[in-house]
Write an enzyme that holds these catalytic residues in place. Structure first.
Site, mmCIF file in Angstrom:
data_model
loop_
_atom_site.group_PDB
_atom_site.id
_atom_site.type_symbol
_atom_site.label_atom_id
_atom_site.label_comp_id
_atom_site.label_asym_id
_atom_site.label_seq_id
_atom_site.Cartn_x
_atom_site.Cartn_y
_atom_site.Cartn_z
ATOM 1 N N ASP A 5 35.804 -31.563 33.056
ATOM 2 C CA ASP A 5 35.880 -33.001 32.804
ATOM 3 C C ASP A 5 36.818 -33.692 33.796
ATOM 4 O O ASP A 5 37.973 -33.280 33.965
ATOM 5 C CB ASP A 5 36.406 -33.213 31.374
ATOM 6 C CG ASP A 5 35.953 -34.523 30.767
ATOM 7 O OD1 ASP A 5 35.370 -35.349 31.486
ATOM 8 O OD2 ASP A 5 36.178 -34.718 29.564
ATOM 9 N N ASP A 6 36.331 -34.746 34.449
ATOM 10 C CA ASP A 6 37.155 -35.586 35.330
ATOM 11 C C ASP A 6 37.707 -34.825 36.529
ATOM 12 O O ASP A 6 38.808 -35.123 37.013
ATOM 13 C CB ASP A 6 38.331 -36.202 34.554
ATOM 14 C CG ASP A 6 37.914 -37.328 33.620
ATOM 15 O OD1 ASP A 6 36.715 -37.459 33.352
ATOM 16 O OD2 ASP A 6 38.797 -38.074 33.153
ATOM 17 N N CYS A 45 32.018 -40.486 31.822
ATOM 18 C CA CYS A 45 31.548 -39.262 31.166
ATOM 19 C C CYS A 45 30.209 -39.434 30.445
ATOM 20 O O CYS A 45 29.265 -38.670 30.662
ATOM 21 C CB CYS A 45 32.593 -38.771 30.163
ATOM 22 S SG CYS A 45 34.240 -38.486 30.842
ATOM 23 N N HIS A 104 28.624 -35.966 25.591
ATOM 24 C CA HIS A 104 29.867 -36.739 25.628
ATOM 25 C C HIS A 104 30.841 -36.346 24.526
ATOM 26 O O HIS A 104 32.014 -36.067 24.780
ATOM 27 C CB HIS A 104 29.579 -38.244 25.538
ATOM 28 C CG HIS A 104 30.824 -39.077 25.553
ATOM 29 N ND1 HIS A 104 31.781 -38.930 26.526
ATOM 30 C CD2 HIS A 104 31.285 -40.026 24.709
ATOM 31 C CE1 HIS A 104 32.770 -39.770 26.290
ATOM 32 N NE2 HIS A 104 32.505 -40.439 25.199
ATOM 33 N N ASP A 279 31.921 -33.836 35.852
ATOM 34 C CA ASP A 279 30.988 -34.913 35.486
ATOM 35 C C ASP A 279 31.146 -36.169 36.334
ATOM 36 O O ASP A 279 30.285 -37.037 36.325
ATOM 37 C CB ASP A 279 31.093 -35.247 33.987
ATOM 38 C CG ASP A 279 32.502 -35.588 33.532
ATOM 39 O OD1 ASP A 279 33.451 -35.511 34.339
ATOM 40 O OD2 ASP A 279 32.660 -35.926 32.340
ATOM 41 N N HIS A 280 32.217 -36.283 37.102
ATOM 42 C CA HIS A 280 32.445 -37.360 38.079
ATOM 43 C C HIS A 280 33.797 -37.114 38.716
ATOM 44 O O HIS A 280 34.496 -36.151 38.368
ATOM 45 C CB HIS A 280 32.410 -38.748 37.413
ATOM 46 C CG HIS A 280 33.226 -38.831 36.168
ATOM 47 N ND1 HIS A 280 34.601 -38.773 36.168
ATOM 48 C CD2 HIS A 280 32.861 -38.908 34.858
ATOM 49 C CE1 HIS A 280 35.044 -38.832 34.928
ATOM 50 N NE2 HIS A 280 34.013 -38.893 34.108
#
Length: 449
Positions: A5-6, A45, A104, A279-280
Protein backbone atom coordinates in the site's frame (compact mmCIF):
# COMPACT_ATOMS: atom_id res chain seq x y z
CA UNK A 1 0.29 -11.68 -5.59
CA UNK A 2 1.96 -9.31 -3.11
CA UNK A 3 0.34 -5.88 -2.80
CA UNK A 4 2.08 -3.03 -0.99
CA UNK A 5 0.00 0.00 0.00
CA UNK A 6 1.25 3.49 -0.98
CA UNK A 7 4.67 2.25 -2.16
CA UNK A 8 6.53 4.63 -4.46
CA UNK A 9 9.91 3.92 -6.08
CA UNK A 10 11.87 4.04 -2.79
CA UNK A 11 12.98 0.48 -3.39
CA UNK A 12 16.61 -0.51 -3.82
CA UNK A 13 16.06 -2.18 -7.18
CA UNK A 14 14.39 0.95 -8.56
CA UNK A 15 16.99 3.39 -7.27
CA UNK A 16 14.33 5.84 -6.10
CA UNK A 17 16.12 6.71 -2.87
CA UNK A 18 19.80 6.05 -2.07
CA UNK A 19 19.00 5.13 1.56
CA UNK A 20 16.31 2.55 0.74
CA UNK A 21 16.91 -0.89 2.25
CA UNK A 22 14.67 -3.53 0.65
CA UNK A 23 16.70 -6.75 0.25
CA UNK A 24 13.70 -9.05 -0.23
CA UNK A 25 11.97 -6.98 -2.90
CA UNK A 26 15.36 -6.51 -4.57
CA UNK A 27 15.92 -10.28 -4.57
CA UNK A 28 12.56 -10.79 -6.28
CA UNK A 29 13.49 -8.15 -8.85
CA UNK A 30 16.71 -10.04 -9.54
CA UNK A 31 14.67 -13.14 -10.40
CA UNK A 32 12.04 -11.64 -12.67
CA UNK A 33 11.11 -8.61 -14.75
CA UNK A 34 11.19 -5.22 -13.07
CA UNK A 35 9.00 -2.62 -14.76
CA UNK A 36 10.54 0.75 -13.92
CA UNK A 37 7.85 2.75 -15.73
CA UNK A 38 4.70 1.21 -14.25
CA UNK A 39 1.79 3.42 -13.26
CA UNK A 40 -1.45 3.08 -11.33
CA UNK A 41 -4.87 3.41 -13.00
CA UNK A 42 -5.67 6.02 -10.30
CA UNK A 43 -3.53 7.76 -7.66
CA UNK A 44 -5.84 6.65 -4.86
CA UNK A 45 -6.30 3.23 -3.25
CA UNK A 46 -10.01 2.58 -3.87
CA UNK A 47 -10.29 3.31 -7.60
CA UNK A 48 -6.85 1.87 -8.38
CA UNK A 49 -7.62 -1.48 -6.77
CA UNK A 50 -11.13 -1.62 -8.24
CA UNK A 51 -9.60 -1.07 -11.66
CA UNK A 52 -6.95 -3.76 -11.19
CA UNK A 53 -9.40 -6.36 -9.88
CA UNK A 54 -12.08 -5.70 -12.54
CA UNK A 55 -9.65 -5.12 -15.40
CA UNK A 56 -11.57 -1.94 -16.26
CA UNK A 57 -10.31 1.64 -16.32
CA UNK A 58 -11.79 4.21 -13.89
CA UNK A 59 -13.07 6.18 -16.87
CA UNK A 60 -15.08 3.09 -17.91
CA UNK A 61 -16.71 2.37 -14.54
CA UNK A 62 -17.01 5.88 -13.09
CA UNK A 63 -15.15 4.68 -9.98
CA UNK A 64 -13.00 7.74 -9.35
CA UNK A 65 -13.03 7.68 -5.55
CA UNK A 66 -13.16 5.16 -2.75
CA UNK A 67 -15.87 2.54 -2.98
CA UNK A 68 -17.18 -0.24 -0.76
CA UNK A 69 -15.81 -3.55 -2.00
CA UNK A 70 -19.30 -5.01 -2.44
CA UNK A 71 -20.50 -1.95 -4.37
CA UNK A 72 -17.97 -2.13 -7.19
CA UNK A 73 -20.36 -3.99 -9.48
CA UNK A 74 -23.08 -1.47 -8.66
CA UNK A 75 -21.05 1.38 -10.13
CA UNK A 76 -22.50 1.13 -13.67
CA UNK A 77 -23.55 -1.42 -16.30
CA UNK A 78 -19.99 -2.14 -17.41
CA UNK A 79 -18.86 -2.80 -13.84
CA UNK A 80 -21.94 -4.95 -13.23
CA UNK A 81 -20.75 -7.50 -15.78
CA UNK A 82 -17.13 -7.60 -14.64
CA UNK A 83 -15.54 -10.73 -13.21
CA UNK A 84 -12.98 -10.00 -10.51
CA UNK A 85 -9.47 -11.28 -11.21
CA UNK A 86 -9.61 -13.80 -8.38
CA UNK A 87 -13.08 -14.95 -9.48
CA UNK A 88 -11.77 -15.59 -12.99
CA UNK A 89 -9.17 -17.94 -11.56
CA UNK A 90 -11.84 -19.61 -9.40
CA UNK A 91 -13.98 -20.16 -12.47
CA UNK A 92 -11.06 -21.97 -14.09
CA UNK A 93 -10.43 -24.41 -11.27
CA UNK A 94 -8.14 -22.49 -8.94
CA UNK A 95 -8.28 -22.45 -5.16
CA UNK A 96 -8.15 -18.79 -4.09
CA UNK A 97 -7.03 -17.30 -0.77
CA UNK A 98 -6.31 -13.78 0.42
CA UNK A 99 -5.40 -11.82 3.52
CA UNK A 100 -5.07 -8.12 4.34
CA UNK A 101 -5.92 -5.21 2.06
CA UNK A 102 -6.54 -6.57 -1.42
CA UNK A 103 -9.56 -4.57 -2.53
CA UNK A 104 -9.98 -1.24 -0.72
CA UNK A 105 -11.39 -2.44 2.61
CA UNK A 106 -10.55 -6.14 2.42
CA UNK A 107 -12.11 -8.35 -0.27
CA UNK A 108 -15.48 -8.39 -1.98
CA UNK A 109 -17.83 -11.09 -0.71
CA UNK A 110 -17.24 -14.40 -2.49
CA UNK A 111 -14.23 -13.16 -4.45
CA UNK A 112 -11.91 -15.62 -2.65
CA UNK A 113 -12.47 -19.10 -1.24
CA UNK A 114 -10.64 -18.23 1.97
CA UNK A 115 -10.00 -14.82 3.51
CA UNK A 116 -7.69 -14.35 6.47
CA UNK A 117 -9.13 -10.99 7.45
CA UNK A 118 -7.81 -7.47 7.68
CA UNK A 119 -7.26 -5.25 10.71
CA UNK A 120 -9.57 -2.25 10.84
CA UNK A 121 -7.99 0.91 9.41
CA UNK A 122 -4.18 1.07 9.53
CA UNK A 123 -3.19 0.46 13.17
CA UNK A 124 -1.92 -0.21 15.66
CA UNK A 125 -2.10 3.32 17.00
CA UNK A 126 -0.49 4.93 20.04
CA UNK A 127 -2.81 6.48 22.62
CA UNK A 128 -1.93 9.92 21.28
CA UNK A 129 -0.45 10.98 17.94
CA UNK A 130 3.25 11.77 18.02
CA UNK A 131 3.57 14.57 15.46
CA UNK A 132 0.41 15.15 13.41
CA UNK A 133 -3.22 15.13 14.48
CA UNK A 134 -5.66 16.24 11.80
CA UNK A 135 -9.10 14.91 10.79
CA UNK A 136 -9.56 12.92 7.55
CA UNK A 137 -6.08 11.39 7.73
CA UNK A 138 -4.15 8.76 9.67
CA UNK A 139 -0.92 10.65 8.99
CA UNK A 140 1.59 10.54 11.85
CA UNK A 141 5.15 9.30 12.28
CA UNK A 142 7.39 7.83 14.92
CA UNK A 143 8.47 4.42 16.34
CA UNK A 144 5.55 2.28 17.52
CA UNK A 145 4.79 -0.46 18.63
CA UNK A 146 7.67 -2.38 20.23
CA UNK A 147 7.67 -5.61 18.20
CA UNK A 148 7.05 -6.78 14.65
CA UNK A 149 4.53 -9.38 15.81
CA UNK A 150 2.29 -6.53 16.97
CA UNK A 151 1.95 -5.35 13.36
CA UNK A 152 -0.93 -6.61 11.17
CA UNK A 153 1.38 -7.07 8.16
CA UNK A 154 3.45 -9.56 10.17
CA UNK A 155 0.31 -11.62 10.78
CA UNK A 156 -0.73 -11.41 7.13
CA UNK A 157 2.67 -12.62 5.94
CA UNK A 158 2.54 -15.63 8.25
CA UNK A 159 -1.04 -16.43 7.24
CA UNK A 160 0.00 -16.75 3.60
CA UNK A 161 3.20 -18.55 4.59
CA UNK A 162 1.13 -21.15 6.41
CA UNK A 163 -1.07 -21.59 3.32
CA UNK A 164 2.07 -22.36 1.33
CA UNK A 165 2.98 -25.13 3.79
CA UNK A 166 -0.33 -26.91 3.14
CA UNK A 167 -1.09 -29.54 0.53
CA UNK A 168 -3.17 -28.22 -2.36
CA UNK A 169 -4.84 -30.58 -4.77
CA UNK A 170 -5.42 -27.93 -7.42
CA UNK A 171 -3.62 -24.78 -8.58
CA UNK A 172 -3.93 -21.74 -6.37
CA UNK A 173 -4.20 -17.97 -6.64
CA UNK A 174 -3.13 -16.26 -3.40
CA UNK A 175 -3.03 -12.56 -2.59
CA UNK A 176 -1.42 -10.83 0.38
CA UNK A 177 -2.19 -7.14 0.88
CA UNK A 178 0.24 -5.29 3.15
CA UNK A 179 -0.70 -1.99 4.84
CA UNK A 180 2.67 -0.29 5.23
CA UNK A 181 3.98 2.14 4.09
CA UNK A 182 0.46 3.62 4.20
CA UNK A 183 0.17 6.17 7.00
CA UNK A 184 0.60 6.26 9.91
CA UNK A 185 4.33 5.71 9.49
CA UNK A 186 4.54 3.69 12.71
CA UNK A 187 6.82 0.64 12.85
CA UNK A 188 9.08 -0.67 15.64
CA UNK A 189 12.19 1.31 16.59
CA UNK A 190 14.66 -1.10 14.97
CA UNK A 191 13.42 -0.10 11.51
CA UNK A 192 13.97 3.58 12.30
CA UNK A 193 17.47 2.73 13.53
CA UNK A 194 18.28 1.34 10.07
CA UNK A 195 17.80 4.85 8.65
CA UNK A 196 19.45 7.49 10.89
CA UNK A 197 17.68 10.75 10.13
CA UNK A 198 20.83 12.86 10.05
CA UNK A 199 22.32 10.79 7.22
CA UNK A 200 19.30 10.75 4.92
CA UNK A 201 19.08 12.18 1.43
CA UNK A 202 16.13 14.57 1.01
CA UNK A 203 14.17 14.56 -2.25
CA UNK A 204 14.58 17.53 -4.61
CA UNK A 205 12.21 20.33 -3.66
CA UNK A 206 11.51 23.67 -5.34
CA UNK A 207 9.30 26.08 -3.42
CA UNK A 208 7.88 27.64 -6.61
CA UNK A 209 7.26 24.29 -8.26
CA UNK A 210 3.54 24.88 -8.84
CA UNK A 211 3.83 28.39 -10.28
CA UNK A 212 3.50 27.19 -13.89
CA UNK A 213 0.70 24.62 -13.51
CA UNK A 214 -3.00 25.31 -14.23
CA UNK A 215 -5.21 26.50 -11.41
CA UNK A 216 -7.20 23.25 -11.45
CA UNK A 217 -3.98 21.30 -10.84
CA UNK A 218 -3.37 23.26 -7.65
CA UNK A 219 -7.00 22.88 -6.59
CA UNK A 220 -7.37 19.11 -7.00
CA UNK A 221 -3.94 18.38 -5.50
CA UNK A 222 -4.58 20.51 -2.41
CA UNK A 223 -5.04 18.27 0.63
CA UNK A 224 -5.14 20.48 3.72
CA UNK A 225 -5.29 17.51 6.07
CA UNK A 226 -1.73 16.57 5.09
CA UNK A 227 1.51 18.37 6.03
CA UNK A 228 3.19 20.50 3.38
CA UNK A 229 6.89 20.44 2.67
CA UNK A 230 7.18 24.04 3.78
CA UNK A 231 5.62 23.10 7.14
CA UNK A 232 8.00 20.15 7.48
CA UNK A 233 11.02 22.35 6.79
CA UNK A 234 9.93 25.09 9.17
CA UNK A 235 9.23 22.59 11.94
CA UNK A 236 12.33 20.44 11.45
CA UNK A 237 10.31 17.35 10.49
CA UNK A 238 11.33 16.72 6.87
CA UNK A 239 14.12 14.27 7.72
CA UNK A 240 11.93 12.60 10.34
CA UNK A 241 9.14 12.00 7.81
CA UNK A 242 11.57 10.62 5.23
CA UNK A 243 13.05 8.38 7.95
CA UNK A 244 9.61 7.11 8.96
CA UNK A 245 8.61 6.31 5.37
CA UNK A 246 11.90 4.49 4.70
CA UNK A 247 11.51 2.60 7.98
CA UNK A 248 7.98 1.57 6.99
CA UNK A 249 9.20 0.36 3.60
CA UNK A 250 12.01 -1.67 5.19
CA UNK A 251 9.54 -3.22 7.60
CA UNK A 252 7.11 -4.27 4.89
CA UNK A 253 10.03 -5.59 2.86
CA UNK A 254 10.73 -7.97 5.75
CA UNK A 255 7.13 -9.17 5.56
CA UNK A 256 7.51 -9.75 1.83
CA UNK A 257 10.57 -11.82 2.74
CA UNK A 258 8.50 -14.03 5.07
CA UNK A 259 6.22 -14.98 2.18
CA UNK A 260 9.00 -15.41 -0.38
CA UNK A 261 11.02 -17.60 2.00
CA UNK A 262 7.95 -19.76 2.63
CA UNK A 263 7.41 -20.17 -1.10
CA UNK A 264 11.07 -20.98 -1.69
CA UNK A 265 10.94 -23.68 0.98
CA UNK A 266 7.67 -25.16 -0.29
CA UNK A 267 6.90 -27.80 -2.90
CA UNK A 268 5.46 -25.00 -5.07
CA UNK A 269 8.70 -23.04 -5.49
CA UNK A 270 9.24 -23.99 -9.14
CA UNK A 271 5.72 -23.78 -10.50
CA UNK A 272 4.39 -20.56 -8.96
CA UNK A 273 4.42 -17.12 -10.53
CA UNK A 274 4.99 -14.17 -8.22
CA UNK A 275 3.86 -10.61 -8.84
CA UNK A 276 4.48 -7.62 -6.57
CA UNK A 277 2.95 -4.19 -7.02
CA UNK A 278 2.06 -1.03 -5.16
CA UNK A 279 -1.38 0.46 -5.71
CA UNK A 280 0.08 3.92 -6.57
CA UNK A 281 2.99 6.18 -5.68
CA UNK A 282 3.44 8.84 -3.00
CA UNK A 283 4.90 12.33 -2.71
CA UNK A 284 7.55 12.68 -0.01
CA UNK A 285 7.99 16.44 -0.21
CA UNK A 286 7.99 16.86 -3.98
CA UNK A 287 5.41 19.41 -5.21
CA UNK A 288 5.15 20.73 -1.60
CA UNK A 289 3.20 17.74 -0.31
CA UNK A 290 3.31 14.47 1.56
CA UNK A 291 0.41 12.75 -0.16
CA UNK A 292 -0.82 10.72 -3.11
CA UNK A 293 -3.83 12.01 -5.10
CA UNK A 294 -2.13 13.92 -7.94
CA UNK A 295 -1.41 13.24 -11.61
CA UNK A 296 2.32 13.86 -11.31
CA UNK A 297 5.00 11.15 -11.48
CA UNK A 298 5.44 10.71 -7.75
CA UNK A 299 1.79 9.76 -7.22
CA UNK A 300 1.27 7.55 -10.28
CA UNK A 301 4.52 5.55 -10.49
CA UNK A 302 4.91 2.42 -8.42
CA UNK A 303 6.93 -0.81 -8.47
CA UNK A 304 5.80 -3.74 -10.58
CA UNK A 305 7.75 -7.00 -10.54
CA UNK A 306 6.64 -10.16 -12.34
CA UNK A 307 8.49 -13.44 -11.81
CA UNK A 308 7.17 -16.30 -13.96
CA UNK A 309 7.41 -19.89 -12.70
CA UNK A 310 10.94 -21.34 -12.80
CA UNK A 311 12.32 -17.92 -13.75
CA UNK A 312 15.50 -16.65 -12.11
CA UNK A 313 16.66 -14.27 -14.82
CA UNK A 314 16.80 -10.56 -14.06
CA UNK A 315 15.22 -8.28 -16.63
CA UNK A 316 14.41 -4.57 -16.60
CA UNK A 317 11.82 -2.95 -18.82
CA UNK A 318 11.43 0.83 -19.14
CA UNK A 319 8.34 0.55 -21.30
CA UNK A 320 5.27 2.43 -19.99
CA UNK A 321 2.83 -0.06 -18.49
CA UNK A 322 -0.24 0.14 -16.30
CA UNK A 323 -1.34 -1.96 -13.36
CA UNK A 324 -4.52 -2.35 -15.42
CA UNK A 325 -2.39 -4.71 -17.52
CA UNK A 326 -2.05 -7.20 -14.67
CA UNK A 327 -5.36 -8.97 -15.29
CA UNK A 328 -4.74 -10.07 -18.90
CA UNK A 329 -1.07 -10.74 -18.17
CA UNK A 330 -1.63 -13.11 -15.25
CA UNK A 331 -4.41 -14.89 -17.15
CA UNK A 332 -2.09 -15.41 -20.12
CA UNK A 333 0.86 -16.52 -17.96
CA UNK A 334 -1.26 -19.23 -16.36
CA UNK A 335 -2.63 -20.51 -19.66
CA UNK A 336 -6.23 -19.48 -19.06
CA UNK A 337 -8.53 -18.29 -21.86
CA UNK A 338 -8.56 -14.55 -22.41
CA UNK A 339 -11.27 -12.51 -20.71
CA UNK A 340 -12.41 -10.27 -23.61
CA UNK A 341 -14.08 -7.77 -21.28
CA UNK A 342 -10.85 -6.53 -19.69
CA UNK A 343 -9.13 -3.42 -21.02
CA UNK A 344 -5.46 -3.84 -20.08
CA UNK A 345 -2.63 -4.93 -22.36
CA UNK A 346 -0.98 -8.34 -22.08
CA UNK A 347 2.58 -7.78 -20.85
CA UNK A 348 3.90 -11.23 -21.69
CA UNK A 349 5.74 -9.94 -24.81
CA UNK A 350 7.79 -7.74 -22.46
CA UNK A 351 8.42 -10.71 -20.17
CA UNK A 352 10.00 -12.49 -23.13
CA UNK A 353 11.82 -9.37 -24.36
CA UNK A 354 11.77 -6.33 -22.08
CA UNK A 355 12.76 -4.11 -25.01
CA UNK A 356 10.15 -5.45 -27.43
CA UNK A 357 8.30 -2.89 -29.55
CA UNK A 358 5.61 -1.29 -27.40
CA UNK A 359 3.30 1.39 -28.76
CA UNK A 360 1.19 1.80 -25.65
CA UNK A 361 1.16 4.48 -22.96
CA UNK A 362 0.19 4.27 -19.30
CA UNK A 363 -2.88 6.29 -18.36
CA UNK A 364 -3.74 7.44 -14.84
CA UNK A 365 -7.11 9.01 -14.03
CA UNK A 366 -7.89 11.24 -11.06
CA UNK A 367 -11.55 12.23 -11.04
CA UNK A 368 -13.79 12.50 -14.05
CA UNK A 369 -11.96 13.51 -17.24
CA UNK A 370 -8.62 14.30 -15.57
CA UNK A 371 -5.89 12.11 -17.06
CA UNK A 372 -2.12 11.70 -17.20
CA UNK A 373 -0.49 9.94 -20.15
CA UNK A 374 3.01 8.55 -19.57
CA UNK A 375 5.36 7.29 -22.27
CA UNK A 376 9.05 6.51 -22.03
CA UNK A 377 9.93 10.18 -22.42
CA UNK A 378 6.90 12.37 -21.70
CA UNK A 379 4.16 12.97 -19.18
CA UNK A 380 1.09 14.74 -20.60
CA UNK A 381 -1.76 15.81 -18.33
CA UNK A 382 -5.13 17.11 -19.48
CA UNK A 383 -7.73 18.29 -16.99
CA UNK A 384 -11.50 18.43 -17.26
CA UNK A 385 -11.40 22.16 -18.10
CA UNK A 386 -9.01 21.54 -21.02
CA UNK A 387 -5.90 22.91 -19.31
CA UNK A 388 -2.67 20.98 -19.77
CA UNK A 389 0.75 20.08 -18.46
CA UNK A 390 3.63 18.51 -20.36
CA UNK A 391 6.97 17.32 -18.99
CA UNK A 392 9.99 15.98 -20.85
CA UNK A 393 11.59 13.41 -18.56
CA UNK A 394 14.68 13.30 -20.73
CA UNK A 395 15.65 16.74 -19.41
CA UNK A 396 13.28 17.26 -16.45
CA UNK A 397 12.70 14.16 -14.33
CA UNK A 398 11.49 16.30 -11.43
CA UNK A 399 8.67 17.77 -13.57
CA UNK A 400 9.64 21.33 -12.67
CA UNK A 401 9.06 22.90 -16.10
CA UNK A 402 5.61 22.73 -17.69
CA UNK A 403 6.09 22.76 -21.47
CA UNK A 404 2.41 22.62 -22.42
CA UNK A 405 2.40 26.26 -23.61
CA UNK A 406 5.54 25.90 -25.75
CA UNK A 407 4.58 25.86 -29.47
CA UNK A 408 7.58 23.62 -30.19
CA UNK A 409 5.79 20.78 -28.38
CA UNK A 410 2.40 21.12 -30.08
CA UNK A 411 2.86 17.98 -32.16
CA UNK A 412 4.09 16.02 -29.12
CA UNK A 413 0.93 16.95 -27.23
CA UNK A 414 -1.21 15.96 -30.18
CA UNK A 415 0.41 12.54 -30.35
CA UNK A 416 0.12 11.97 -26.60
CA UNK A 417 -3.52 13.03 -26.61
CA UNK A 418 -4.30 10.04 -28.82
CA UNK A 419 -3.89 7.86 -25.72
CA UNK A 420 -6.55 9.70 -23.69
CA UNK A 421 -9.65 7.63 -22.88
CA UNK A 422 -12.46 8.00 -25.41
CA UNK A 423 -15.05 7.23 -22.73
CA UNK A 424 -15.36 9.29 -19.55
CA UNK A 425 -18.22 7.93 -17.49
CA UNK A 426 -19.98 10.18 -15.01
CA UNK A 427 -18.90 9.85 -11.40
CA UNK A 428 -20.72 6.78 -10.07
CA UNK A 429 -23.05 7.38 -7.14
CA UNK A 430 -21.39 4.33 -5.51
CA UNK A 431 -17.94 5.94 -5.66
CA UNK A 432 -17.18 8.27 -2.78
CA UNK A 433 -14.22 10.51 -2.09
CA UNK A 434 -12.38 11.35 1.08
CA UNK A 435 -10.15 14.29 0.35
CA UNK A 436 -10.53 17.90 -0.66
CA UNK A 437 -13.76 19.81 -1.19
CA UNK A 438 -13.46 19.87 -4.97
CA UNK A 439 -14.06 16.15 -5.43
CA UNK A 440 -16.40 15.92 -2.46
CA UNK A 441 -18.71 18.26 -4.34
CA UNK A 442 -18.44 16.02 -7.39
CA UNK A 443 -19.57 12.97 -5.43
CA UNK A 444 -22.46 14.89 -3.89
CA UNK A 445 -23.59 15.91 -7.36
CA UNK A 446 -23.48 12.24 -8.36
CA UNK A 447 -25.55 11.21 -5.38
CA UNK A 448 -22.67 9.84 -3.32
CA UNK A 449 -21.64 10.69 0.23
Amino acid sequence: MLIVDDLNDWVGAMGGHPNAKTPNIDKLADQGTLFTNAHAPAPLCGPSRASIMTGLAPSTTGIYGHIEDNNIRKANDKAAHSVFLSEYFKQHGYYTAAVGKVFHQSVADGSFDDFGGRVKLFGPYPEKNFKWDQPKTSTDWGPFPERDDQMPDFDSAHWIANKLKQQHDKPFFMACGFLRPHVPWHVPQKWFDMHPAKDLYLPPYMSEDLSDVPEIARIISDHPMMPTTQWALENGEYRNIVQAYLASVSFVDSCVGIVLDALENSEYANNTAVVLWGDHGYHLGEKDKFAKMTLWERATRTPLIIKPPKSSEKQVSNKPVSLLDLYPTLVKMCGLPENPDTEGKDLTPLLHNPNAPWQHAAVTTYGENNHAVKTERYRYIRYEDGSEELYDHQIDKEEWRNLAGDPAYAQVKQQLAQHLPRVNEKWSSQSQYRGNDYFTTKTEQAGGN
